[in-house]
Design an enzyme around this catalytic site. Structure first.
Site, PDB file in Angstrom:
ATOM      1  CG  ASP A 112       6.336  -4.865 -57.982  1.00 29.62           C
ATOM      2  OD1 ASP A 112       5.784  -5.243 -56.928  1.00 29.62           O
ATOM      3  OD2 ASP A 112       5.680  -4.534 -58.986  1.00 29.62           O
TER       4      ASP A 112
HETATM    5  C1  BGC Z   1       2.574  -5.265 -57.610  1.00 29.08           C
HETATM    6  C2  BGC Z   1       2.816  -3.961 -56.891  1.00 29.08           C
HETATM    7  C3  BGC Z   1       2.405  -4.067 -55.448  1.00 29.08           C
HETATM    8  C4  BGC Z   1       3.144  -5.207 -54.809  1.00 29.08           C
HETATM    9  C5  BGC Z   1       2.852  -5.368 -53.331  1.00 29.08           C
HETATM   10  C6  BGC Z   1       3.134  -6.448 -56.849  1.00 29.08           C
HETATM   11  O1  BGC Z   1       2.709  -7.661 -57.384  1.00 29.08           O
HETATM   12  O2  BGC Z   1       3.135  -5.205 -58.888  1.00 29.08           O
HETATM   13  O3  BGC Z   1       2.122  -2.935 -57.541  1.00 29.08           O
HETATM   14  O4  BGC Z   1       2.624  -2.869 -54.783  1.00 29.08           O
HETATM   15  O5  BGC Z   1       2.792  -6.407 -55.473  1.00 29.08           O
HETATM   16  O6  BGC Z   1       1.592  -5.842 -53.093  1.00 29.08           O
END
Ligand code: BGC
Length: 722
Positions: free
Chosen positions: A264
């Site tokens: 993530d």
């Molecule tokens: C979130 C994810 C997301 C990623 C990319 C993160 O802050 O937890 O769910 O896919 O950002 O945008």
């Protein structure tokens, strides 16, 4: 013109098809820096920056996200496939969660349809639209089981039930992957964030992990998902982004997952904050060796790991495996053959029709005293509330390229069906001004019915949007009470991304309609239900508590040795509030009157490997045709009093007393005309096996009904308990 074509053909040839042998030889030609570059993923602000383009040229970037539109993806892809030494194409990622520009209901709302086909259809359409804008990879579906409505990300998943969650996960993977790669996230246990506080620690036993949190991921893997995203949280002290048990033992060895794992956003560098790494290089080493192949936004793999590989602290084989997973994914997606992936979006009319249909299915009718709904189209209707004429919030918390101008507001939807509408905003969503109350009360007084559209702002749920109170924000509760005090019957239409606490409304307002955040067709779909053009069939995929102190409250908890007993102080309950929810999992009314009877299992005894067929008779005794969205729950142990309370009567959820135990079951979705009778649904053999483990003995219960409190139940003996 012909020169352009010539260059394009040349480019495609240079990025020639990659067979398994080609990939091996490609890997053999890569420098360590180029290998680590493939594991590097960065976000752009709509288009690649000059620095990012330079990284691509140098072979130090495997993918970019948040680059939208072919005019932005094509130039940087051209650099990758023509100017970088090895000409490896880039992945283009984006969070296409519930639509690209055409926004569909939030996933929690869509889960209320209990209709995986609907979820597959919207994911397919969203993927097709996103592909037309250069996207090849989405960070969806989010499949985190969530039992705590304080946690804002509950909006992005399918609720509390792993079985429904698994059906939806697989459906969305199938849908997205007709056009783009899907990423099932967040692996794993993120929904268990303690106290519902975003990014918080979790404490999950292996059993709960396997029974509750992992099944939707497994379903996504079985459906062929291309990638998984490792979560932010730790599990009992081991961060999910450095958790070899999750990403290696379970995912790769047990489930035989052959795709890739992406971290993530900065979850690799955050291993330092978790306290399991003392430096960036150590954080990277831990994540990569645990099985996280691609580093989103930390830039640690590409910047800090080469020295560790050269000194053998990270085996080259680990790097090679990760790189091969990324290269294989790019091959599977066809990027070597077709790096620009020119695609066409579905026609807007098609997207709108789909959005309207699925939105209608996603609406849950929570209360309908004396059949106030459906409303008659004649007469004056007051439409009140900060969300009534609002086109921004129905887009929900994560709406990618969605635009307010595309949204049909509830006011517009109602106006398209009714001649005389009086509108008053009444209040803001979360400010404290009551200046608009007088106009709202005046409008209600002149109307035969007042439709109040209340709830949350879109950004009050989703990421980083935990709430410690679950009532209506701002002065909306007071607005509701002021309008209700006029005596004009009130229909409360809710827009929100999580279960709210609705005690006053449930006791005093005759009709309550949960619409979640429905997207571009919110207004039309809501009006369709309010005026009976669509008969509501949605069911809650998540429990609505009575008070915050009951949280977490969910239907599928394990047995207690002392089930709640009003006559026994020393039983599992509260002394100040009931143990039951306000609206249980699976609850939802319709304009039809369904009766359930004659539940039968095909055998009174069974072995765990058997397939059992359960049949139930459902009769529509109402005047309206409707869809039965049935929920079957099977479990073990004892159901205390009231498990059959309210049988065939869908109007009194709060009177029922049931012990909320059980396991996920099956879902049926059958349209029934007045007087129609139907039957049959099936509990597959894997269900029985999943239910039985060394911890469980005792009678097996099969239940069926519109919700957890309105069930028929049946005992069955299970032989061969493990
Ligand atoms: C979130 C994810 C997301 C990623 C990319 C993160 O802050 O937890 O769910 O896919 O950002 O945008």
């Amino acid at each position: 013109m012909s020169r352009v074509r010539h260059i394009l053909i040349l480019t495609i040839l240079l990025a020639a098809p990659a067979s398994a042998q080609n990939l091996d030889s490609l890997l053999a030609r890569m420098t360590l820096e180029e290998k680590l570059g493939q594991l590097n993923l960065l976000s752009a602000g709509g288009r690649a920056s000059p620095e990012q383009m330079q990284l691509v040229r140098a072979g130090k970037l495997g993918g970019l996200f948040n680059v939208m539109g072919a005019e932005n993806t094509t130039p940087v892809q051209r650099i990758a496939v023509s100017e970088s030494r090895l000409k490896i194409p880039l992945l283009f990622g984006l969070d296409v969660i519930h639509g690209y520009r055409a926004i569909f209901p939030i996933p929690l709302g869509e889960a209320s349809s209990f209709d995986p086909d609907a979820a597959e259809a919207t994911a397919r359409a969203a993927g097709q639209e996103a592909a037309a804008f250069g996207i090849s990879w989405t960070y969806a579906p989010m499949v985190d089981i969530a039992r705590d409505p304080r946690w804002g990300r509950i909006a992005e998943g399918s609720g509390e039930d792993p079985y429904l969650g698994s059906l939806m996960a697989a459906a969305r993977v199938r849908g997205f992957q007709q056009n783009i790669f899907a990423t099932v996230k967040h692996f794993a246990g993120y929904g268990a964030a303690e106290a519902g506080r975003e990014y918080n620690e979790t404490e999950i036993s292996e059993r709960t992990m396997r029974e509750l949190y992992l099944p939707p991921f497994k379903a996504a893997v079985d459906a062929g998902v291309a990638s998984l995203m490792s979560a932010f949280n730790d599990i009992a002290g081991v961060p999910a982004s450095a958790n070899a048990w999750l990403t290696d033992t379970v995912l790769r060895r047990e489930w035989k997952f052959s795709g890739f794992v992406v971290s993530d956003w900065t979850s690799v560098v955050e291993l330092i904050n978790h306290g399991v790494a003392g430096s960036q290089a150590e954080a990277g080493r831990r994540a990569l060796t645990a099985g996280v192949d691609m580093d989103m936004q930390s830039s640690i793999y590409v910047d800090s790991l080469a020295a560790l590989v050269r000194s053998n602290r990270i085996p080259m084989a680990v790097v090679d495996s990760a790189v091969m997973r990324i290269l294989r994914a790019k091959t599977r997606l066809g990027l070597f053959r077709d790096p620009y992936r020119a695609r066409t979006a579905p026609p807007t009319s098609e997207l709108r029709a789909l959005a309207r249909r699925v939105s209608g299915e996603s609406i849950v009718l929570l209360k309908n005293e004396r059949s106030l709904l459906p409303l008659d189209k004649a007469g004056t209707i007051a439409v009140i509330g900060p969300l009534a004429d609002n086109k921004e919030e129905p887009l929900g918390p994560w709406h990618t390229q969605g635009r307010a101008e595309d949204v049909v507001s509830v006011l517009q939807g109602i106006k398209s069906k009714v001649q005389t509408v009086l509108y008053a905003q009444g209040s803001g969503i979360d400010d404290t001004s009551k200046a608009g109350f007088a106009a709202a009360v005046a409008a209600a007084r002149q109307a035969k019915v007042a439709v109040l559209v209340l709830g949350e702002r879109g950004d009050m749920s989703g990421e980083a949007a935990s709430r410690a109170s679950l009532g209506l924000p701002g002065v909306q509760q007071q607005l509701l009470e002021a309008v209700a005090a006029t005596g004009t019957p009130v229909v409360l239409v809710l827009m929100n991304g999580r279960p709210l606490i609705l005690e006053w409304a449930s006791d005093h307002v005759p009709a309550i309609v949960e619409t979640w955040f429905l997207g571009i067709e919110a207004g039309n779909a809501t009006a369709d239900v309010l005026f009976g053009d669509v008969n509501p069939s949605g069911r809650l995929p998540v429990t609505f508590p009575r008070v915050l102190g009951q949280v977490p409250l969910y239907y599928n908890h394990r047995n207690t040795g002392r089930p709640p007993d009003p006559n026994n102080k020393f039983s599992s309950k509260y002394i100040d509030v009931p143990v039951t929810p306000r609206y249980p999992f699976g609850f939802g009314l319709s304009y039809s009157a369904f009766a359930y009877s004659n539940l039968k299992l095909s055998a009174a005894r069974a072995r765990v490997s058997d397939t059992i067929t359960a049949t139930v008779t459902v009769t529509n005794n109402g005047a309206a045709s409707g869809t039965v969205t049935g929920v079957s729950i099977s479990g073990t142990g004892q159901f205390t009093q009231g498990a059959d309370l309210g049988r065939g009567n869908e109007t009194s959820p709060d009177k029922a007393v049931s012990q909320e135990i059980g396991h996920p079951g099956c879902v049926v979705d059958v349209a029934l005309a007045t007087g129609d009778v139907t039957d049959v649904h099936r509990i597959g053999e894997d269900k029985l096996e999943a239910l039985v483990n060394e911890h469980i003995e005792g009678p097996f219960l099969g239940m069926f009904g519109p919700s957890k409190v309105h069930v028929l139940k049946l005992n069955m003996a299970l032989d061969e308990l493990k």
